[in-house]
Design a protein around this motif. Structure first.
Motif, PDB file in Angstrom:
ATOM      1  N   PRO A 211       0.827  -1.212   0.000  1.00  0.00           N
ATOM      2  CA  PRO A 211       0.000   0.000   0.000  1.00  0.00           C
ATOM      3  C   PRO A 211       0.859   1.260   0.000  1.00  0.00           C
ATOM      4  O   PRO A 211       2.080   1.191   0.124  1.00  0.00           O
ATOM      5  N   ALA A 329      -5.230   1.734  -2.630  1.00  0.00           N
ATOM      6  CA  ALA A 329      -4.108   0.795  -2.491  1.00  0.00           C
ATOM      7  C   ALA A 329      -4.035   0.164  -1.108  1.00  0.00           C
ATOM      8  O   ALA A 329      -3.126  -0.626  -0.845  1.00  0.00           O
ATOM      9  N   THR A 330      -4.986   0.455  -0.221  1.00  0.00           N
ATOM     10  CA  THR A 330      -4.893  -0.074   1.156  1.00  0.00           C
ATOM     11  C   THR A 330      -4.789  -1.589   1.209  1.00  0.00           C
ATOM     12  O   THR A 330      -4.086  -2.151   2.036  1.00  0.00           O
ATOM     13  N   SER A 331      -5.508  -2.247   0.308  1.00  0.00           N
ATOM     14  CA  SER A 331      -5.537  -3.706   0.340  1.00  0.00           C
ATOM     15  C   SER A 331      -4.303  -4.326  -0.296  1.00  0.00           C
ATOM     16  O   SER A 331      -4.154  -5.533  -0.310  1.00  0.00           O
ATOM     17  N   GLY A 332      -3.441  -3.475  -0.843  1.00  0.00           N
ATOM     18  CA  GLY A 332      -2.313  -3.974  -1.615  1.00  0.00           C
ATOM     19  C   GLY A 332      -2.611  -3.988  -3.103  1.00  0.00           C
ATOM     20  O   GLY A 332      -1.851  -4.538  -3.897  1.00  0.00           O
ATOM     21  N   CYS A 333      -3.701  -3.341  -3.494  1.00  0.00           N
ATOM     22  CA  CYS A 333      -4.049  -3.248  -4.914  1.00  0.00           C
ATOM     23  C   CYS A 333      -2.943  -2.508  -5.656  1.00  0.00           C
ATOM     24  O   CYS A 333      -2.574  -1.400  -5.274  1.00  0.00           O
TER      25      CYS A 333
ATOM     26  N   THR B 161      -4.209  -6.821 -10.553  1.00  0.00           N
ATOM     27  CA  THR B 161      -3.861  -7.810  -9.534  1.00  0.00           C
ATOM     28  C   THR B 161      -4.358  -9.208  -9.901  1.00  0.00           C
ATOM     29  O   THR B 161      -4.544 -10.044  -9.019  1.00  0.00           O
ATOM     30  N   ASN B 173      -4.794  -5.703   4.207  1.00  0.00           N
ATOM     31  CA  ASN B 173      -5.273  -4.827   5.264  1.00  0.00           C
ATOM     32  C   ASN B 173      -6.513  -4.097   4.768  1.00  0.00           C
ATOM     33  O   ASN B 173      -6.746  -3.994   3.565  1.00  0.00           O
ATOM     34  N   GLN B 247     -12.027  -2.608  -2.349  1.00  0.00           N
ATOM     35  CA  GLN B 247     -10.770  -3.132  -1.821  1.00  0.00           C
ATOM     36  C   GLN B 247     -10.900  -4.587  -1.352  1.00  0.00           C
ATOM     37  O   GLN B 247      -9.907  -5.311  -1.289  1.00  0.00           O
ATOM     38  N   ALA B 250      -9.909  -6.199  -4.570  1.00  0.00           N
ATOM     39  CA  ALA B 250      -8.872  -5.614  -5.424  1.00  0.00           C
ATOM     40  C   ALA B 250      -7.482  -6.172  -5.189  1.00  0.00           C
ATOM     41  O   ALA B 250      -6.591  -5.977  -6.002  1.00  0.00           O
ATOM     42  N   PHE B 413       1.329  -1.789   7.987  1.00  0.00           N
ATOM     43  CA  PHE B 413       0.838  -0.722   7.123  1.00  0.00           C
ATOM     44  C   PHE B 413       1.181   0.619   7.756  1.00  0.00           C
ATOM     45  O   PHE B 413       0.982   0.807   8.946  1.00  0.00           O
TER      46      PHE B 413
END
Lengths: 415, 415
Positions: A211, A329-333, B161, B173, B247, B250, B413
């Motif tokens: 992220p 991008a929090t999820s790692g997208c 992704t 996360n 998310q 994602a 994170f």
């Protein structure tokens, strides 16, 4: 900051959208040179970057203007973005050698898509818009979904139908259902709408799984355009539960042709409005990341004069593009160069500031009267909708130009 | 149709997923040849198409195997797809000259993404899944949204992704909110899930504004893969109103490495189930466009044996990929070569046929016991989830191989 003067005389005016302070990036072609080329707007001219690079006037260490899109420049990274802008100011400033052979009149060109859209995400991050729509659909007590003040709500859109200003838009067909009908029916959209938005163009990337902070997100943004997220409200009403808008938005999204860089907008940075609920730390803005940009929407029936139907400002948004991108991008997208992020509809607190016909005519219940005397609830065939925007400095402006689309009648289905 | 025999001996078995009847397309690399190349699976071997084209054994009129993805073959169109398959059958059939120099053992390769994903759309088109999830969330009376029997509900996903089988998946996360909490919180997903799906790969395109019929849509499909739409249920529950999953989906989507062509699946075509409500004409299947493909999901805790947790069949879907694609283009949405369409979770009527942990453990309320003695509600770090699938003929099968992913712990994170 005041007006920076150029040897291109038309750029030295308080009224031009494209003074030396701006230098927005686009892609153009002409009747005689049909191959699209990258260029930068200066006054009423375009400085031809394909030619400038070919002749060695601009050198970013690798050929980036041999393609008709700006993705390769973005890919070079922020240091190169700064270097390019500095070189262009040097080349185009008053006192520098005039290079008229590198200029093409904007009046003579056709603007093309300025970049290849990797993926398109649209947000719902304007509070006045969310309140208006929520009030119409769920009543004022339940207008805002519970998550709204905690995350910028977004959905993935369709990159394949992002088109440049000037592209005609075919009225979509789709399935709808009247509240009192037993079965749905199929045909042309009857509640065709605009959404006044800004688009942020992502010039950087993060690896899948990694992220980014809000500051990193801001650093990844290459520039901004006006964006019209055309919306078929009747199709949307039928399809959007439970997984969100799909065909109601997929048929077209228009953007203005000039990418206004983050550097040009720097003097106009402003903070998002005061938080009504404290954000979790990962979404807090470390500095002002919204911009003070005046926005306007006009509507013109076919062959008739345009009427201004809304005026507002980008600073009405509750979340900045940087916050949206960080959330994305929090999820790692993984985000990529060329990703486009729509702000969500920009509406202000006043009725005249509403950025969609849905809001302006309150779901079609309060028709607007145009200056031509005609009335409108939603868009009719032949109507031209135009977004315009500019950040206003002292004696100069950073203009976005316009984002224009004319609606063509629906096609017979299937072809 | 019975087993077609090949000079590659391992292909002449009722148990191999890759007999001459199949010929699925992939991209592979080896420790000594790290540059990824296109190849076709035959028994336990891969026939190297980069080498075959370089040497003139395969000629589609233009070089298409000098790149490590199948998009260029797709771009040539359906006649070339047929010609390539015919030529490969000719080259690999029993009786043809053996070409051992063109074979690479599958045991020695690393499989790569078989194509560049243009855009990814995921559907919600399995009725048993929709009923199960709807019952959990809204009760059995309101389980199916009113639109569900009239259109295949879909949403745009994230192409950046989509990863090939074998890629480890980092636990995402995200922001979640417990029902009794006043404020949301941020951290690793606690309800990480799979979705058992098939992916349809679009090999054709339609122009923006031009919808396609269901038959045209079927013709545009190049082939199918297994697809695992990893899902963060707790993140999804908080974010999905009103614009759908974002998310929660994602961070990753895994696909199996071998594209099984429509031609290989031809003997296994089957109709979608009887309609509960008549479809509007533009979505009616003109012929059988679903496939009889056995599917299986296994779960293995770290270092331990795998347990089969679900067995079902692709024929359980209410809508075919062709219907989904036709719906996707109804508004005039342009579809492109390389677009990927997820079927939606495939569940059957029996409890053992449920294609997600959400359904298998009924929202986490009914833990599963694995053969190792461990129990699971959702996925734990180190668990490996594997999808497998095969269409079963008389004395042969058209196998998809597996779609595997192991979960790594969430990262701190932000990075």
């Amino acid at each position: 900051m005041t007006l920076l003067r150029s040897w291109v005389e038309s750029a030295n005016s308080a009224d031009t959208p494209f003074p030396l302070n701006n230098l927005p990036y686009g892609v153009f072609s002409t009747d005689s040179e049909t191959m699209p080329r990258c260029g930068v707007a200066i006054g009423d001219q375009i400085f031809d970057l394909f030619k400038a690079e070919s002749d060695g006037l601009v050198d970013l260490g690798a050929a980036v203007f041999d393609v008709p899109y700006w993705n390769e420049v973005m890919d070079l990274g922020a240091e190169s973005w700064t270097a390019l802008r500095a070189r262009l100011i040097e080349l185009l400033a008053e006192g520098a050698e005039a290079l008229p052979d590198y200029l093409v009149a904007q009046a003579d060109v056709t603007m093309q898509m300025p970049f290849k859209v990797a993926e398109f995400t649209d947000f719902y991050a304007g509070k006045h818009h969310a309140m208006n729509v929520g009030t119409m659909f769920r009543g004022p007590e339940n207008a805002l979904p519970p998550n709204w003040l905690h995350i910028p709500i977004g959905y993935n859109g369709r990159a394949s139908t992002v088109v440049v200003s000037g592209t005609d838009i075919v009225r979509p067909n789709g399935q709808t259902k009247a509240p009192d009908a037993e079965m749905p029916s199929f045909g042309p959209c009857k509640r065709l709408d605009i959404e006044l938005e800004m688009g942020a163009i992502i010039g950087g990337a993060n690896a899948m799984g990694d992220p980014v902070t809000v500051q990193q997100a801001d650093d990844m943004i290459f520039g901004y355009v006006l964006l019209n997220d055309w919306s078929a409200r009747d199709i949307q009403a039928w399809e959007y539960q439970p997984l969100g808008p799909f065909q109601a938005k997929a048929f077209a999204t228009s953007i203005s042709p000039w990418i206004v860089t983050k550097e040009a907008l720097e003097p106009f940075r402003t903070r998002t409005p005061e938080r009504e609920k404290e954000l979790l730390p990962h979404l807090v803005e470390p500095g002002p990341m919204l911009y003070d940009i005046d926005l306007e929407v006009t509507m013109a029936p076919k062959g008739k004069a345009a009427t201004v139907i809304a005026r507002t400002n980008y600073d009405r948004m509750y979340y900045s593009a940087a916050q949206q991108l960080a959330h994305h991008a929090t999820s790692g997208c993984a985000m990529n160069v060329g990703d486009l992020i729509g702000s969500g509809t920009i509406s202000g607190p006043e009725k005249s500031e509403r950025g969609s016909l849905l809001e302006l005519t309150w779901g079609g219940k309060e028709p607007m009267t145009l200056e031509t005397g005609e009335t409108r609830t939603f868009i009719e065939d032949g109507d031209t909708l135009t977004l315009a925007g500019a950040a206003k400095g002292e004696g100069y402006q950073i203009g976005f130009g316009t984002c224009v689309g004319t609606i063509l009648p629906a096609k017979t289905f299937p072809q």
